[in-house]
Write an enzyme that holds these catalytic residues in place. Structure first.
Site, mmCIF file in Angstrom:
data_model
loop_
_atom_site.group_PDB
_atom_site.id
_atom_site.type_symbol
_atom_site.label_atom_id
_atom_site.label_comp_id
_atom_site.label_asym_id
_atom_site.label_seq_id
_atom_site.Cartn_x
_atom_site.Cartn_y
_atom_site.Cartn_z
ATOM 1 N N ASP A 118 21.052 -14.192 39.212
ATOM 2 C CA ASP A 118 20.370 -15.315 39.554
ATOM 3 C C ASP A 118 20.239 -16.101 38.065
ATOM 4 O OD1 ASP A 118 19.084 -17.548 40.568
ATOM 5 O OD2 ASP A 118 17.172 -16.588 40.697
ATOM 6 N N CYS B 20 18.165 -20.959 67.454
ATOM 7 C CA CYS B 20 16.663 -20.714 66.983
ATOM 8 C C CYS B 20 16.386 -21.936 65.687
ATOM 9 C CB CYS B 20 16.540 -19.299 66.455
ATOM 10 S SG CYS B 20 14.968 -19.236 65.460
ATOM 11 N N CYS C 42 12.586 -21.737 61.495
ATOM 12 C CA CYS C 42 12.567 -22.180 60.223
ATOM 13 C C CYS C 42 12.748 -23.831 59.860
ATOM 14 C CB CYS C 42 13.780 -21.489 59.193
ATOM 15 S SG CYS C 42 15.352 -22.207 59.565
ATOM 16 N N CYS D 281 8.787 -25.591 58.500
ATOM 17 C CA CYS D 281 8.835 -25.839 56.822
ATOM 18 C C CYS D 281 7.711 -27.041 56.915
ATOM 19 C CB CYS D 281 10.027 -26.611 56.541
ATOM 20 S SG CYS D 281 10.397 -27.210 54.882
ATOM 21 N N CYS E 57 11.406 -28.966 48.510
ATOM 22 C CA CYS E 57 10.788 -27.597 48.790
ATOM 23 C C CYS E 57 9.561 -27.187 47.898
ATOM 24 C CB CYS E 57 12.131 -26.511 48.495
ATOM 25 S SG CYS E 57 11.621 -25.044 48.617
ATOM 26 N N CYS F 84 7.375 -20.173 47.970
ATOM 27 C CA CYS F 84 7.003 -20.479 49.447
ATOM 28 C C CYS F 84 7.999 -19.516 50.244
ATOM 29 C CB CYS F 84 7.086 -21.929 49.906
ATOM 30 S SG CYS F 84 7.032 -22.121 51.567
ATOM 31 N N CYS G 172 11.430 -16.266 60.549
ATOM 32 C CA CYS G 172 12.418 -16.017 60.914
ATOM 33 C C CYS G 172 12.756 -14.773 61.548
ATOM 34 C CB CYS G 172 13.393 -15.664 59.620
ATOM 35 S SG CYS G 172 15.108 -15.117 60.244
#
Length: 307
Positions: free
Chosen positions: A131, A188, A191, A195, A211, A238, A245
Protein backbone atom coordinates in the site's frame (compact mmCIF):
# COMPACT_ATOMS: atom_id res chain seq x y z
CA UNK A 1 10.16 -30.90 -11.68
CA UNK A 2 10.58 -27.74 -13.78
CA UNK A 3 11.81 -24.55 -12.17
CA UNK A 4 8.54 -22.66 -12.58
CA UNK A 5 6.57 -25.24 -10.62
CA UNK A 6 9.33 -25.65 -8.03
CA UNK A 7 9.67 -21.90 -7.44
CA UNK A 8 5.91 -21.45 -7.27
CA UNK A 9 5.52 -24.19 -4.65
CA UNK A 10 8.44 -22.77 -2.69
CA UNK A 11 6.97 -19.22 -2.68
CA UNK A 12 3.57 -20.44 -1.48
CA UNK A 13 4.94 -22.66 1.27
CA UNK A 14 7.28 -19.88 2.51
CA UNK A 15 4.41 -17.38 2.51
CA UNK A 16 2.34 -19.75 4.62
CA UNK A 17 5.24 -20.31 7.02
CA UNK A 18 5.58 -16.55 7.53
CA UNK A 19 1.91 -16.27 8.48
CA UNK A 20 0.27 -14.99 5.29
CA UNK A 21 -3.35 -16.07 4.86
CA UNK A 22 -2.88 -16.92 1.22
CA UNK A 23 -0.71 -16.33 -1.82
CA UNK A 24 -1.62 -16.08 -5.51
CA UNK A 25 0.52 -15.35 -8.56
CA UNK A 26 -0.22 -13.61 -11.84
CA UNK A 27 1.71 -12.56 -14.92
CA UNK A 28 3.18 -9.06 -14.75
CA UNK A 29 1.44 -7.29 -17.62
CA UNK A 30 -0.67 -4.26 -18.47
CA UNK A 31 -4.02 -4.27 -16.60
CA UNK A 32 -6.22 -3.79 -19.63
CA UNK A 33 -9.61 -3.89 -17.89
CA UNK A 34 -8.54 -1.53 -15.10
CA UNK A 35 -7.19 1.23 -17.36
CA UNK A 36 -10.52 2.74 -18.54
CA UNK A 37 -12.06 2.31 -15.06
CA UNK A 38 -9.24 4.18 -13.33
CA UNK A 39 -9.24 6.90 -15.98
CA UNK A 40 -12.98 7.49 -15.62
CA UNK A 41 -12.82 7.43 -11.79
CA UNK A 42 -10.12 10.11 -11.85
CA UNK A 43 -11.95 12.19 -14.49
CA UNK A 44 -15.08 12.19 -12.31
CA UNK A 45 -12.95 13.39 -9.37
CA UNK A 46 -13.98 10.42 -7.20
CA UNK A 47 -10.57 10.69 -5.48
CA UNK A 48 -11.26 14.14 -3.99
CA UNK A 49 -8.11 15.63 -2.46
CA UNK A 50 -6.12 12.40 -2.95
CA UNK A 51 -4.13 13.98 -5.78
CA UNK A 52 -1.45 11.30 -5.52
CA UNK A 53 -3.92 8.97 -7.26
CA UNK A 54 -3.32 10.98 -10.47
CA UNK A 55 0.43 10.33 -10.40
CA UNK A 56 2.20 7.47 -12.17
CA UNK A 57 -0.87 6.47 -14.17
CA UNK A 58 1.17 4.17 -16.46
CA UNK A 59 3.05 2.56 -13.57
CA UNK A 60 -0.22 1.86 -11.74
CA UNK A 61 -1.42 -0.18 -14.69
CA UNK A 62 1.82 -1.83 -15.79
CA UNK A 63 4.17 -3.41 -13.21
CA UNK A 64 6.92 -3.80 -15.83
CA UNK A 65 7.17 0.01 -15.85
CA UNK A 66 7.34 0.08 -12.05
CA UNK A 67 9.85 -2.79 -11.73
CA UNK A 68 11.79 -3.12 -14.99
CA UNK A 69 12.24 -6.71 -16.13
CA UNK A 70 9.44 -8.03 -13.91
CA UNK A 71 7.61 -11.15 -15.01
CA UNK A 72 5.34 -12.06 -12.08
CA UNK A 73 3.23 -10.38 -9.42
CA UNK A 74 3.00 -12.37 -6.18
CA UNK A 75 -0.06 -11.22 -4.21
CA UNK A 76 -0.37 -11.98 -0.50
CA UNK A 77 -3.08 -11.54 2.13
CA UNK A 78 -2.34 -10.89 5.80
CA UNK A 79 -5.13 -11.14 8.38
CA UNK A 80 -5.83 -8.28 10.81
CA UNK A 81 -9.23 -9.26 12.23
CA UNK A 82 -8.99 -8.49 15.98
CA UNK A 83 -9.56 -10.77 19.00
CA UNK A 84 -11.27 -8.02 20.99
CA UNK A 85 -13.16 -4.90 20.00
CA UNK A 86 -13.57 -1.36 21.26
CA UNK A 87 -16.00 -0.46 23.99
CA UNK A 88 -19.52 -0.08 22.55
CA UNK A 89 -19.75 3.43 24.06
CA UNK A 90 -16.73 4.67 22.18
CA UNK A 91 -15.88 6.65 19.08
CA UNK A 92 -14.69 4.08 16.58
CA UNK A 93 -11.40 3.28 14.89
CA UNK A 94 -11.10 1.04 11.86
CA UNK A 95 -9.95 -2.45 12.88
CA UNK A 96 -6.89 -2.34 10.65
CA UNK A 97 -5.46 0.44 12.84
CA UNK A 98 -5.88 -1.26 16.23
CA UNK A 99 -2.25 -2.34 16.55
CA UNK A 100 1.16 -1.58 15.04
CA UNK A 101 1.17 0.20 11.67
CA UNK A 102 0.70 -2.51 9.04
CA UNK A 103 3.12 -0.83 6.61
CA UNK A 104 6.00 -1.86 8.89
CA UNK A 105 4.67 -5.23 10.07
CA UNK A 106 3.70 -6.61 6.65
CA UNK A 107 6.68 -5.01 4.87
CA UNK A 108 8.98 -6.77 7.32
CA UNK A 109 7.31 -10.13 6.52
CA UNK A 110 7.65 -9.40 2.80
CA UNK A 111 11.34 -8.64 3.15
CA UNK A 112 11.81 -11.91 5.04
CA UNK A 113 9.97 -13.73 2.26
CA UNK A 114 12.05 -12.07 -0.45
CA UNK A 115 15.43 -12.71 1.21
CA UNK A 116 14.46 -16.31 2.07
CA UNK A 117 13.53 -16.97 -1.55
CA UNK A 118 16.75 -15.39 -2.82
CA UNK A 119 18.72 -17.73 -0.55
CA UNK A 120 16.86 -20.76 -1.92
CA UNK A 121 16.58 -19.78 -5.58
CA UNK A 122 19.68 -17.64 -6.05
CA UNK A 123 19.88 -14.06 -7.32
CA UNK A 124 16.69 -12.62 -8.78
CA UNK A 125 15.34 -9.10 -8.68
CA UNK A 126 12.17 -8.23 -6.77
CA UNK A 127 10.48 -5.37 -4.93
CA UNK A 128 8.05 -5.48 -2.01
CA UNK A 129 4.92 -3.30 -1.86
CA UNK A 130 2.44 -2.72 0.97
CA UNK A 131 0.00 0.00 0.00
CA UNK A 132 2.96 2.33 -0.49
CA UNK A 133 3.47 2.68 -4.24
CA UNK A 134 1.32 2.98 -7.35
CA UNK A 135 0.20 -0.67 -7.34
CA UNK A 136 -3.46 -1.61 -7.86
CA UNK A 137 -3.28 -4.28 -5.20
CA UNK A 138 -6.93 -5.38 -5.24
CA UNK A 139 -6.84 -5.84 -9.02
CA UNK A 140 -3.69 -7.99 -8.76
CA UNK A 141 -5.07 -10.05 -5.89
CA UNK A 142 -8.26 -10.73 -7.89
CA UNK A 143 -6.27 -11.56 -11.02
CA UNK A 144 -4.27 -14.12 -9.01
CA UNK A 145 -7.37 -15.84 -7.66
CA UNK A 146 -7.27 -14.66 -4.03
CA UNK A 147 -10.84 -13.36 -4.13
CA UNK A 148 -13.16 -11.16 -6.16
CA UNK A 149 -13.76 -7.40 -6.03
CA UNK A 150 -17.04 -6.97 -4.17
CA UNK A 151 -19.77 -4.35 -4.54
CA UNK A 152 -18.01 -2.30 -1.85
CA UNK A 153 -14.84 -2.41 -4.03
CA UNK A 154 -12.98 -4.49 -1.42
CA UNK A 155 -11.42 -7.85 -2.18
CA UNK A 156 -13.68 -10.58 -0.78
CA UNK A 157 -12.72 -14.19 -0.11
CA UNK A 158 -15.18 -16.99 0.60
CA UNK A 159 -13.21 -18.54 3.46
CA UNK A 160 -12.03 -15.39 5.22
CA UNK A 161 -14.08 -12.34 4.22
CA UNK A 162 -12.14 -9.11 3.74
CA UNK A 163 -10.37 -8.07 6.97
CA UNK A 164 -6.85 -8.49 5.64
CA UNK A 165 -4.04 -6.44 4.12
CA UNK A 166 -2.97 -7.01 0.54
CA UNK A 167 0.73 -6.94 -0.33
CA UNK A 168 2.83 -7.74 -3.39
CA UNK A 169 6.23 -8.92 -4.45
CA UNK A 170 6.94 -8.00 -8.07
CA UNK A 171 9.73 -10.24 -9.33
CA UNK A 172 11.64 -11.11 -12.51
CA UNK A 173 10.95 -14.84 -12.15
CA UNK A 174 8.79 -16.88 -14.52
CA UNK A 175 6.23 -18.68 -12.36
CA UNK A 176 3.02 -20.71 -12.65
CA UNK A 177 0.01 -18.41 -12.70
CA UNK A 178 -3.29 -18.71 -10.87
CA UNK A 179 -6.66 -17.91 -12.38
CA UNK A 180 -9.36 -15.50 -11.09
CA UNK A 181 -12.32 -16.79 -9.06
CA UNK A 182 -15.95 -16.00 -9.77
CA UNK A 183 -17.93 -13.22 -8.11
CA UNK A 184 -20.05 -14.36 -5.16
CA UNK A 185 -21.85 -11.13 -4.24
CA UNK A 186 -25.01 -12.29 -5.99
CA UNK A 187 -28.05 -10.08 -5.37
CA UNK A 188 -26.77 -8.91 -1.95
CA UNK A 189 -26.70 -5.13 -1.45
CA UNK A 190 -25.87 -5.05 2.29
CA UNK A 191 -22.81 -2.80 1.85
CA UNK A 192 -24.62 -0.35 -0.44
CA UNK A 193 -27.61 -0.10 1.89
CA UNK A 194 -25.49 0.36 5.03
CA UNK A 195 -22.95 2.97 3.86
CA UNK A 196 -23.63 6.00 6.10
CA UNK A 197 -22.55 8.56 3.44
CA UNK A 198 -23.81 6.75 0.30
CA UNK A 199 -20.24 6.51 -0.97
CA UNK A 200 -21.06 3.27 -2.85
CA UNK A 201 -22.99 5.06 -5.60
CA UNK A 202 -23.40 1.96 -7.79
CA UNK A 203 -22.55 -1.71 -7.23
CA UNK A 204 -18.74 -2.06 -7.52
CA UNK A 205 -18.23 1.72 -7.63
CA UNK A 206 -17.12 3.81 -4.67
CA UNK A 207 -16.77 7.57 -4.57
CA UNK A 208 -13.59 7.90 -2.51
CA UNK A 209 -14.34 11.55 -1.81
CA UNK A 210 -17.54 10.60 0.08
CA UNK A 211 -16.08 7.77 2.16
CA UNK A 212 -15.78 8.25 5.94
CA UNK A 213 -12.22 6.88 5.76
CA UNK A 214 -11.37 9.65 3.30
CA UNK A 215 -12.89 12.36 5.48
CA UNK A 216 -11.30 11.19 8.73
CA UNK A 217 -7.84 10.35 7.35
CA UNK A 218 -7.09 11.93 3.97
CA UNK A 219 -8.97 15.23 4.10
CA UNK A 220 -6.84 17.90 5.73
CA UNK A 221 -9.43 20.74 5.61
CA UNK A 222 -12.48 21.24 7.77
CA UNK A 223 -15.03 18.43 7.56
CA UNK A 224 -18.09 19.44 5.49
CA UNK A 225 -21.18 20.42 7.51
CA UNK A 226 -23.39 18.61 5.02
CA UNK A 227 -22.12 15.34 6.53
CA UNK A 228 -22.92 16.21 10.15
CA UNK A 229 -24.48 13.24 11.98
CA UNK A 230 -23.68 10.80 9.18
CA UNK A 231 -20.29 9.49 10.38
CA UNK A 232 -21.81 6.85 12.66
CA UNK A 233 -19.24 7.68 15.42
CA UNK A 234 -16.19 6.79 13.28
CA UNK A 235 -13.22 8.95 14.32
CA UNK A 236 -10.62 7.14 12.19
CA UNK A 237 -11.53 5.12 9.12
CA UNK A 238 -14.75 3.14 8.73
CA UNK A 239 -15.59 -0.58 8.60
CA UNK A 240 -19.34 -0.42 7.94
CA UNK A 241 -19.28 -1.94 4.44
CA UNK A 242 -17.11 -4.78 5.75
CA UNK A 243 -18.99 -5.30 9.02
CA UNK A 244 -22.27 -5.90 7.17
CA UNK A 245 -20.79 -8.14 4.47
CA UNK A 246 -22.09 -11.72 4.91
CA UNK A 247 -18.69 -13.15 3.91
CA UNK A 248 -17.13 -11.60 7.01
CA UNK A 249 -19.05 -14.05 9.19
CA UNK A 250 -16.08 -16.28 8.41
CA UNK A 251 -13.41 -13.86 9.70
CA UNK A 252 -11.12 -15.42 12.31
CA UNK A 253 -8.80 -13.50 14.67
CA UNK A 254 -5.24 -12.85 13.51
CA UNK A 255 -2.12 -14.47 15.00
CA UNK A 256 0.09 -11.39 14.94
CA UNK A 257 0.96 -10.04 18.43
CA UNK A 258 2.03 -6.70 16.92
CA UNK A 259 -1.58 -6.10 15.85
CA UNK A 260 -2.87 -6.33 19.43
CA UNK A 261 -4.14 -2.91 20.56
CA UNK A 262 -3.08 -0.72 23.47
CA UNK A 263 -5.47 -1.59 26.36
CA UNK A 264 -6.82 1.99 26.49
CA UNK A 265 -8.04 1.66 22.91
CA UNK A 266 -10.45 -1.07 24.01
CA UNK A 267 -11.47 0.52 27.31
CA UNK A 268 -11.99 4.18 26.42
CA UNK A 269 -15.48 5.65 26.24
CA UNK A 270 -16.46 8.76 24.31
CA UNK A 271 -15.70 11.09 27.21
CA UNK A 272 -12.15 9.71 27.43
CA UNK A 273 -11.53 10.41 23.74
CA UNK A 274 -12.99 13.90 24.05
CA UNK A 275 -10.42 14.70 26.74
CA UNK A 276 -7.43 12.98 25.13
CA UNK A 277 -4.14 14.88 25.49
CA UNK A 278 -1.30 14.92 23.00
CA UNK A 279 0.82 12.80 25.40
CA UNK A 280 -1.89 10.13 25.67
CA UNK A 281 -2.42 10.19 21.90
CA UNK A 282 1.31 9.59 21.41
CA UNK A 283 1.32 6.77 23.93
CA UNK A 284 -1.74 4.89 22.60
CA UNK A 285 -0.87 5.37 18.94
CA UNK A 286 2.92 5.39 19.19
CA UNK A 287 3.46 3.03 16.26
CA UNK A 288 -0.07 3.00 14.87
CA UNK A 289 -1.49 3.97 11.47
CA UNK A 290 -3.68 6.46 13.40
CA UNK A 291 -0.61 8.73 13.52
CA UNK A 292 -1.40 9.57 9.89
CA UNK A 293 -4.25 11.81 10.97
CA UNK A 294 -2.10 13.35 13.74
CA UNK A 295 -3.37 14.54 17.13
CA UNK A 296 -5.00 17.63 15.61
CA UNK A 297 -6.77 15.54 12.99
CA UNK A 298 -8.20 13.13 15.56
CA UNK A 299 -9.36 16.04 17.75
CA UNK A 300 -11.03 17.61 14.68
CA UNK A 301 -12.81 14.32 13.92
CA UNK A 302 -13.99 13.91 17.53
CA UNK A 303 -15.26 17.51 17.68
CA UNK A 304 -17.20 16.89 14.44
CA UNK A 305 -18.84 13.77 15.92
CA UNK A 306 -19.57 15.46 19.23
CA UNK A 307 -21.52 18.51 18.01
Amino acid sequence: MDNKRHYTDLIKSEAKRLGFLSCGISKAEFLEEEAPRLEKWLEQNRHGEMRYMENYFDKRLDPTKLVPGSKSVISLLFNYYPHEFQNKDSYKISKYAYGRDYHFVVKDKLKQLLSGLQEEIGEFHGRAFVDSAPVLDKAWAAKSGLGWIGKNSNLLTKQTGSFYFIAELIVDLELEYDTPVTDHCGSCTACIDACPTNAIYEPYKVDGSKCISYFTIELKDELPDSYKNSFDDWMFGCDVCQDVCPWNRFSKPHNEPLFNPHPSLLEYEKSDWEEITRETFNEIFRKSAVKRTKYEGLKRNIAFLKH
